[in-house]
Design a protein around this motif. Structure first.
Motif, PDB file in Angstrom:
ATOM      1  N   GLN A 121      13.230 -16.735 -59.585  1.00  0.00           N
ATOM      2  CA  GLN A 121      13.036 -15.310 -59.312  1.00  0.00           C
ATOM      3  C   GLN A 121      14.035 -14.815 -58.274  1.00  0.00           C
ATOM      4  N   ARG A 122      14.312 -15.659 -57.275  1.00  0.00           N
ATOM      5  CA  ARG A 122      15.309 -15.272 -56.261  1.00  0.00           C
ATOM      6  C   ARG A 122      16.691 -15.152 -56.878  1.00  0.00           C
ATOM      7  N   ARG A 125      17.085 -11.775 -58.531  1.00  0.00           N
ATOM      8  CA  ARG A 125      17.339 -10.725 -57.535  1.00  0.00           C
ATOM      9  C   ARG A 125      18.785 -10.758 -57.055  1.00  0.00           C
ATOM     10  N   ASP A 141      22.095  -7.928 -57.714  1.00  0.00           N
ATOM     11  CA  ASP A 141      22.507  -7.318 -56.455  1.00  0.00           C
ATOM     12  C   ASP A 141      24.019  -7.453 -56.321  1.00  0.00           C
ATOM     13  N   ASP A 176      12.138 -11.867 -63.154  1.00  0.00           N
ATOM     14  CA  ASP A 176      11.429 -11.501 -61.928  1.00  0.00           C
ATOM     15  C   ASP A 176      10.823 -10.114 -62.084  1.00  0.00           C
ATOM     16  N   LEU A 195      10.047  -6.519 -60.492  1.00  0.00           N
ATOM     17  CA  LEU A 195      10.698  -5.669 -59.499  1.00  0.00           C
ATOM     18  C   LEU A 195       9.789  -4.587 -58.946  1.00  0.00           C
ATOM     19  N   TRP A 202      22.912  -5.625 -66.151  1.00  0.00           N
ATOM     20  CA  TRP A 202      21.588  -5.163 -65.716  1.00  0.00           C
ATOM     21  C   TRP A 202      21.541  -3.640 -65.625  1.00  0.00           C
TER      22      TRP A 202
END
Length: 512
Positions: A141-142, A145, A149, A207, A209, A261
């Motif tokens: 999940q990290r 992210r 980003d 993940d 959000l 994304w």
């Protein structure tokens, strides 16, 4: 846990099964095999946690069976038993990492001790595996992210990919999935989607959000977007009206996943405006679609002052206008309605009591953006407009002074020292004169109105079931929780500490 007992002697097998209270060691199922070949077949089918096997068996001896077991069920814990204490057998047992070697005739106390040690080892291994799985899950999940980003560092990305075994240097596609109705736990939804793609031999990480939105990154090799779209459409068809999704473009580096994304999110906005469409694939024409919402706000302000009864129709027309212009820009659409909702609530603060989801003006942005489709958002805005019309129609019967008092009380009810003297000072009137005018319109004194408004606000906050009583008493302007409890009990005949989420049921029964 499961245990497999392999022994060609039926009497031995039955004696072992009946002599030991297996459930006391956490063993729920006891399997048995008459020879090595049957033991291989049973192990392949049931994957036992523990295997207790004789060494000398027909068709396939225990040592050969154990060698196959290490291939079939590498995590199974092995116990040998034999009436022949042979050095070669002992060497084989050590080589196969057997946990114990039990001599026949078997003493039950010795076997139980070996079983106890083995089950404890299995349980410890399972706990470590679970912790490791949870750690890898958190790291996956990290990684999601980090990949979506723009500030992600290449070395950090590579390090986590190695930990979670996510492919490097392949091709990637981002998937933006939105949950229309919150029917499952977020982690369950992530597992559901990840499992589907992994079953298609497509590595996937995901993940949650917030606001019903999930990000998934797929590692695709030699698969075109049409095939990917077909699989995604099949996945979504299994859960009709629960999800919609947007598919981004294919990229060739992990650092470029953020571009895929952003395009996946853009594609999913089509589904926001068209609830019948549950999958959208990004194309470059999306970049050309834009609109301006500046004129809408001025139009709304004029309408609110001149013809407020037309506001519900206007909300519908604005929604259709965004769709007609093919300006599928959810952020602009939501920002416009956030501004409109804030204007309505600031104009009539008592809407905070009327609209179910609304507790503070600060909640408006989150509420608007939490709507998953244009229809859901439209419904919220329609409800807000209807409540606004009811409030202004009711207040139109009141004098300007009464309306001013109501607005002041609503805006300042959280002040513990709010009283009729402060309100009278604000309205530039004496307390007796103000009370006389207010009671002519409303039927109660200003002090009674302040108390009643606070109690109604408290009821709504209690029904929300998200606030502690201490917080509710403070938000409603009561000096202490004990004072709040006493006043609440006097007004309702019930204690706020005992009501909780049952308040909505109580209200329904009273109005029936």
């Amino acid at each position: 846990m499961r245990i497999l007992i392999a022994d060609d002697d039926e009497f031995t097998r039955e004696a072992l099964i009946e002599s030991i209270r297996w459930e006391s060691y956490g063993i729920e199922q006891v399997l048995e095999a008459r020879d090595g070949i049957e033991a291989v077949r049973m192990a392949s089918r049931y994957h036992p946690d523990i295997v207790l096997t004789d060494i000398r068996m027909p068709k396939l001896n225990g040592i050969d069976f154990a060698e196959r077991l290490t291939e079939i069920c590498p995590s199974s814990k092995l116990l040998f038993m034999s009436g022949y204490l042979d050095v070669d057998y002992l060497k084989s047992a050590i080589r196969l990492a057997a946990l114990d070697y039990i001599e026949k005739p078997i003493r039950i106390d010795e076997l139980e001790l070996a079983i106890k040690k083995t089950t404890e080892l299995v349980q410890s291994s399972q706990r470590k595996e679970l912790e490791s799985y949870k750690t890898r899950d958190i790291e996956r999940q990290r990684l999601v992210r980090i990949l979506i980003d723009k500030s992600a560092r290449t070395e950090e990305i590579k390090g986590i990919c190695e930990v979670v075994n996510f492919p490097l240097n392949t091709q990637y596609v981002a998937l933006c999935v939105t949950e229309i109705q919150s029917l499952k736990n977020e982690n369950d939804n992530i597992s559901l989607v990840n499992e589907f793609w992994n079953n298609q031999n497509i590595p996937c990480i995901g993940d949650y959000l917030g606001n019903g939105e999930y990000a998934f990154i797929l590692s695709v090799v030699k698969m075109d977007l049409r095939r990917l779209e077909s699989l995604a459409r099949y996945l979504l068809s299994q859960y009709p009206k629960e999800f919609y999704a947007g598919i981004g473009s294919k990229v060739f580096k992990l650092r470029e996943v953020v571009d895929s994304w952003e395009k996946a999110r853009k594609a999913s906005e089509i589904c926001f405006f068209f609830p019948d469409i549950y999958l959208s694939v990004y194309d470059e024409s999306f970049l050309k679609r834009t609109s301006s919402s500046q004129g809408y706000h001025m139009e709304f302000l004029n309408l609110m002052k001149s013809s407020p009864n037309h506001l519900p129709e206007w909300i519908d027309r604005v929604s259709q206008s965004f769709i007609f212009q093919k300006a599928y820009e959810k952020d602009k659409f939501c920002s416009l309605f956030i501004t409109i909702a804030n204007t309505l609530v600031n104009e009539e603060s008592s809407l905070l009591l009327k609209v179910e989801q609304l507790y503070h003006t600060a909640d408006i942005g989150q509420i608007v953006r939490s709507n998953r489709t244009v229809n859901q958002l439209n419904q919220f805005m329609q409800e807000l407009c209807q409540e606004y019309l009811e409030v202004i129609n009711r207040n139109s019967r009141y004098s300007l002074i009464t309306r001013g008092v109501i607005k002041y009380v609503v805006n300042h009810c959280s002040k513990t020292d709010l009283d009729v003297q402060e309100v009278a000072y604000h309205m530039h009137l004496s307390v007796p004169h103000l009370n006389m005018l207010f009671k002519q319109d409303v039927g109660t004194t200003v002090s009674q109105y302040i108390r009643d408004y606070r109690i109604e606000q408290a009821k709504k906050l209690i029904a929300n079931n998200s606030y502690k009583m201490n917080a509710i008493s403070e938000m409603c302007g009561f000096a202490t929780p004990s004072y709040f409890t006493r006043v609440f009990g006097d007004c309702t005949g019930m204690s706020p500490w005992n009501i909780g989420s049952s308040w909505a049921i109580y209200e329904a029964e009273c109005s029936a």
